[in-house]
Design a protein around this motif. Structure first.
Motif, PDB file in Angstrom:
ATOM      1  N   LEU A 118       0.476   6.654  -6.908  1.00  0.00           N
ATOM      2  CA  LEU A 118      -0.770   7.107  -7.237  1.00  0.00           C
ATOM      3  C   LEU A 118      -0.709   8.528  -7.948  1.00  0.00           C
ATOM      4  O   LEU A 118      -1.464   8.582  -9.038  1.00  0.00           O
ATOM      5  CB  LEU A 118      -1.826   7.136  -5.794  1.00  0.00           C
ATOM      6  CG  LEU A 118      -2.921   7.147  -6.175  1.00  0.00           C
ATOM      7  CD1 LEU A 118      -3.715   5.862  -6.841  1.00  0.00           C
ATOM      8  CD2 LEU A 118      -3.840   7.174  -4.776  1.00  0.00           C
ATOM      9  N   LEU A 145       0.828  -1.212  -0.070  1.00  0.00           N
ATOM     10  CA  LEU A 145       0.157   0.039  -0.031  1.00  0.00           C
ATOM     11  C   LEU A 145       0.833   1.339  -0.058  1.00  0.00           C
ATOM     12  O   LEU A 145       0.670   2.110  -0.735  1.00  0.00           O
ATOM     13  CB  LEU A 145      -1.236   0.052   1.226  1.00  0.00           C
ATOM     14  CG  LEU A 145      -1.967   1.242   1.196  1.00  0.00           C
ATOM     15  CD1 LEU A 145      -2.785   1.309   0.006  1.00  0.00           C
ATOM     16  CD2 LEU A 145      -2.790   1.167   2.222  1.00  0.00           C
ATOM     17  N   ASP A 184      -4.981  -3.781   4.210  1.00  0.00           N
ATOM     18  CA  ASP A 184      -5.258  -2.398   3.900  1.00  0.00           C
ATOM     19  C   ASP A 184      -5.304  -2.159   2.370  1.00  0.00           C
ATOM     20  O   ASP A 184      -5.922  -1.066   2.154  1.00  0.00           O
ATOM     21  CB  ASP A 184      -3.897  -1.703   4.634  1.00  0.00           C
ATOM     22  CG  ASP A 184      -3.916  -1.685   6.022  1.00  0.00           C
ATOM     23  OD1 ASP A 184      -4.878  -2.010   6.789  1.00  0.00           O
ATOM     24  OD2 ASP A 184      -3.002  -0.886   6.644  1.00  0.00           O
ATOM     25  N   LEU A 185      -4.236  -2.857   1.834  1.00  0.00           N
ATOM     26  CA  LEU A 185      -3.938  -2.425   0.239  1.00  0.00           C
ATOM     27  C   LEU A 185      -5.556  -2.925  -0.318  1.00  0.00           C
ATOM     28  O   LEU A 185      -6.030  -2.091  -1.187  1.00  0.00           O
ATOM     29  CB  LEU A 185      -3.155  -3.262  -0.396  1.00  0.00           C
ATOM     30  CG  LEU A 185      -2.989  -3.288  -1.784  1.00  0.00           C
ATOM     31  CD1 LEU A 185      -2.219  -1.982  -2.381  1.00  0.00           C
ATOM     32  CD2 LEU A 185      -2.385  -4.667  -2.512  1.00  0.00           C
ATOM     33  N   TYR A 210      -7.151   1.845 -12.217  1.00  0.00           N
ATOM     34  CA  TYR A 210      -7.648   3.095 -11.397  1.00  0.00           C
ATOM     35  C   TYR A 210      -8.282   4.007 -12.535  1.00  0.00           C
ATOM     36  O   TYR A 210      -8.078   4.285 -13.620  1.00  0.00           O
ATOM     37  CB  TYR A 210      -5.973   3.624 -11.778  1.00  0.00           C
ATOM     38  CG  TYR A 210      -5.986   5.043 -11.032  1.00  0.00           C
ATOM     39  CD1 TYR A 210      -6.384   5.319  -9.650  1.00  0.00           C
ATOM     40  CD2 TYR A 210      -5.427   6.300 -11.874  1.00  0.00           C
ATOM     41  CE1 TYR A 210      -6.264   6.630  -9.242  1.00  0.00           C
ATOM     42  CE2 TYR A 210      -5.361   7.529 -11.225  1.00  0.00           C
ATOM     43  CZ  TYR A 210      -5.918   7.713  -9.913  1.00  0.00           C
ATOM     44  OH  TYR A 210      -5.725   8.946  -9.464  1.00  0.00           O
ATOM     45  N   GLU A 239       0.353   4.124  -2.987  1.00  0.00           N
ATOM     46  CA  GLU A 239       0.307   5.359  -2.540  1.00  0.00           C
ATOM     47  C   GLU A 239       1.317   6.554  -3.072  1.00  0.00           C
ATOM     48  O   GLU A 239       0.988   7.630  -3.561  1.00  0.00           O
ATOM     49  CB  GLU A 239       0.160   5.597  -1.002  1.00  0.00           C
ATOM     50  CG  GLU A 239      -1.148   5.147  -0.421  1.00  0.00           C
ATOM     51  CD  GLU A 239      -1.236   4.914   1.046  1.00  0.00           C
ATOM     52  OE1 GLU A 239      -2.319   4.925   1.354  1.00  0.00           O
ATOM     53  OE2 GLU A 239       0.025   5.067   1.757  1.00  0.00           O
ATOM     54  N   LYS A 251      -8.513  -3.118   1.026  1.00  0.00           N
ATOM     55  CA  LYS A 251      -9.659  -2.232   1.326  1.00  0.00           C
ATOM     56  C   LYS A 251      -9.524  -1.042   0.537  1.00  0.00           C
ATOM     57  O   LYS A 251     -10.601  -0.594  -0.196  1.00  0.00           O
ATOM     58  CB  LYS A 251      -9.363  -1.710   2.756  1.00  0.00           C
ATOM     59  CG  LYS A 251     -10.187  -1.187   3.421  1.00  0.00           C
ATOM     60  CD  LYS A 251     -10.214  -1.169   4.986  1.00  0.00           C
ATOM     61  CE  LYS A 251     -11.163   0.088   5.539  1.00  0.00           C
ATOM     62  NZ  LYS A 251     -10.591   0.947   6.534  1.00  0.00           N
ATOM     63  N   ALA A 252      -8.337  -0.423   0.137  1.00  0.00           N
ATOM     64  CA  ALA A 252      -8.084   0.655  -0.693  1.00  0.00           C
ATOM     65  C   ALA A 252      -8.472   0.317  -2.195  1.00  0.00           C
ATOM     66  O   ALA A 252      -9.252   0.990  -2.664  1.00  0.00           O
ATOM     67  CB  ALA A 252      -6.714   0.951  -0.852  1.00  0.00           C
ATOM     68  N   LEU A 253      -8.005  -0.721  -2.499  1.00  0.00           N
ATOM     69  CA  LEU A 253      -8.262  -1.218  -4.027  1.00  0.00           C
ATOM     70  C   LEU A 253     -10.059  -1.589  -4.272  1.00  0.00           C
ATOM     71  O   LEU A 253     -10.424  -1.336  -5.281  1.00  0.00           O
ATOM     72  CB  LEU A 253      -7.695  -2.626  -4.405  1.00  0.00           C
ATOM     73  CG  LEU A 253      -6.113  -2.247  -4.447  1.00  0.00           C
ATOM     74  CD1 LEU A 253      -5.374  -3.653  -4.855  1.00  0.00           C
ATOM     75  CD2 LEU A 253      -5.868  -1.428  -5.720  1.00  0.00           C
ATOM     76  N   SER A 263      -6.702  -4.676 -10.815  1.00  0.00           N
ATOM     77  CA  SER A 263      -7.186  -3.369 -10.283  1.00  0.00           C
ATOM     78  C   SER A 263      -7.050  -2.215 -11.465  1.00  0.00           C
ATOM     79  O   SER A 263      -6.039  -2.234 -12.187  1.00  0.00           O
ATOM     80  CB  SER A 263      -6.905  -2.953  -9.199  1.00  0.00           C
ATOM     81  OG  SER A 263      -6.573  -3.929  -8.125  1.00  0.00           O
ATOM     82  N   ASP A 274     -12.514  -0.280  -2.485  1.00  0.00           N
ATOM     83  CA  ASP A 274     -13.263   0.792  -1.767  1.00  0.00           C
ATOM     84  C   ASP A 274     -14.320   1.260  -2.852  1.00  0.00           C
ATOM     85  O   ASP A 274     -14.044   1.655  -4.043  1.00  0.00           O
ATOM     86  CB  ASP A 274     -12.439   2.046  -1.527  1.00  0.00           C
ATOM     87  CG  ASP A 274     -13.126   3.068  -0.547  1.00  0.00           C
ATOM     88  OD1 ASP A 274     -14.421   3.058  -0.929  1.00  0.00           O
ATOM     89  OD2 ASP A 274     -12.535   3.780  -0.042  1.00  0.00           O
TER      90      ASP A 274
END
Ligand SMILES: C[S@@+](CC[C@H](N)C(=O)[O-])C[C@H]1O[C@@H](n2cnc3c(N)ncnc32)[C@H](O)[C@@H]1O
Length: 241
Positions: free
Chosen positions: A185, A178, A208-209, A236, A182, A211-213, A234, A215
């Protein structure tokens, strides 16, 4: 297994890649299960100690990205036209060769030769970086020529000199994933692809990663593909306007 294009089979690096995948698989099969368990347990209770044990165990190991996943990634890069690629976790540089081949194919015949292919590799162990360079030399000057290997902690080495990023391969100890994403990004183009290895088998470490991917509010659209250990795909897609 995804099918590589005809050009891939004719590539002289095919035999090299097969050899390296075999070496990696044999080596991985011989890693002591109790040493792996010790690393897993340590990572849960004391991150620094876990990292130290993991680094010691893996310093002389390939732990290469699987061949079927590599071919999938190779095809993804061809279909997305990515030419600027960042690899998070290079080790002995096996997956890097696939990334370089695909990026090179994407620039062939483009804009009068003005579009450059670039693959940024990242490896904190000097000894592993030296071995990766040796294999890239074997893969040929073209492959070697597009790889920019950053040696050292990637959370430092990726802070500067990053152009627009089209594709990221996250093949790294989960706790680094993550922070690395970040960092990149702000440089990612709309539609950039991120592929993360072992997101089922290492789901806890990646929490954590993931969760971010995943969301729902974005900026990623993400799906887990049923490769061995799970492979997260994933895209972006920042909302604009
Ligand atoms: C799973 S391996 C990568 C395998 C490689 N993608 C391949 O297919 O050949 C992960 C590598 O990341 C490196 N690494 C771990 N933490 C790092 C960090 N903070 N900065 C740079 N490299 C790191 C490790 O030394 C290890 O060699």
């Amino acid at each position: 297994m995804s099918k590589p294009p005809e050009a891939f089979y004719h590539s002289s690096v095919c035999a090299l890649l097969d050899r390296l995948h075999d070496e990696s698989s044999n080596q991985e099969a011989s890693i002591d299960a109790s040493a792996r368990k010790q690393v897993r347990e340590a990572l849960k209770v004391n991150l620094d100690e876990g990292i130290r044990l993991q680094d010691n165990l893996m310093r002389d190991k390939f732990i290469a990205f699987d061949k079927d996943k590599s071919l999938f990634v190779y095809n993804l890069i061809l279909s997305s036209g990515a030419t600027n690629i960042v690899e998070i976790g290079t080790s002995f540089g096996v997956s890097t060769i696939y990334l370089a081949l695909a990026a090179l194919e994407n620039v062939q015949g483009k804009a009068g030769g003005n579009v450059r292919a670039k693959v940024i590799g990242t490896e904190k162990e000097e000894s592993k970086a030296a071995i990766a360079r040796k294999y890239w030399a074997e893969a040929g000057k073209e492959v070697e020529g597009v790889i920019d290997l950053r040696v050292g902690d990637l959370l430092q080495t990726l802070r500067t000199d990053i152009e627009e990023v089209h594709f990221i391969l996250l093949d790294i100890w989960p706790y680094v994933a993550l922070p690395a994403l970040e960092l990149l990004l702000p440089k990612m183009r709309d539609g950039a692809i991120v592929v993360t290895d072992n997101t089922i088998s290492s789901a806890e470490g990646y929490s954590d990663l993931l969760k971010a991917l995943r969301d729902e509010k974005g900026p990623f659209q993400s799906v887990t593909l049923p490769y061995s250990g799970g492979l997260e795909f994933s895209v972006y897609k920042p909302r604009t306007g």
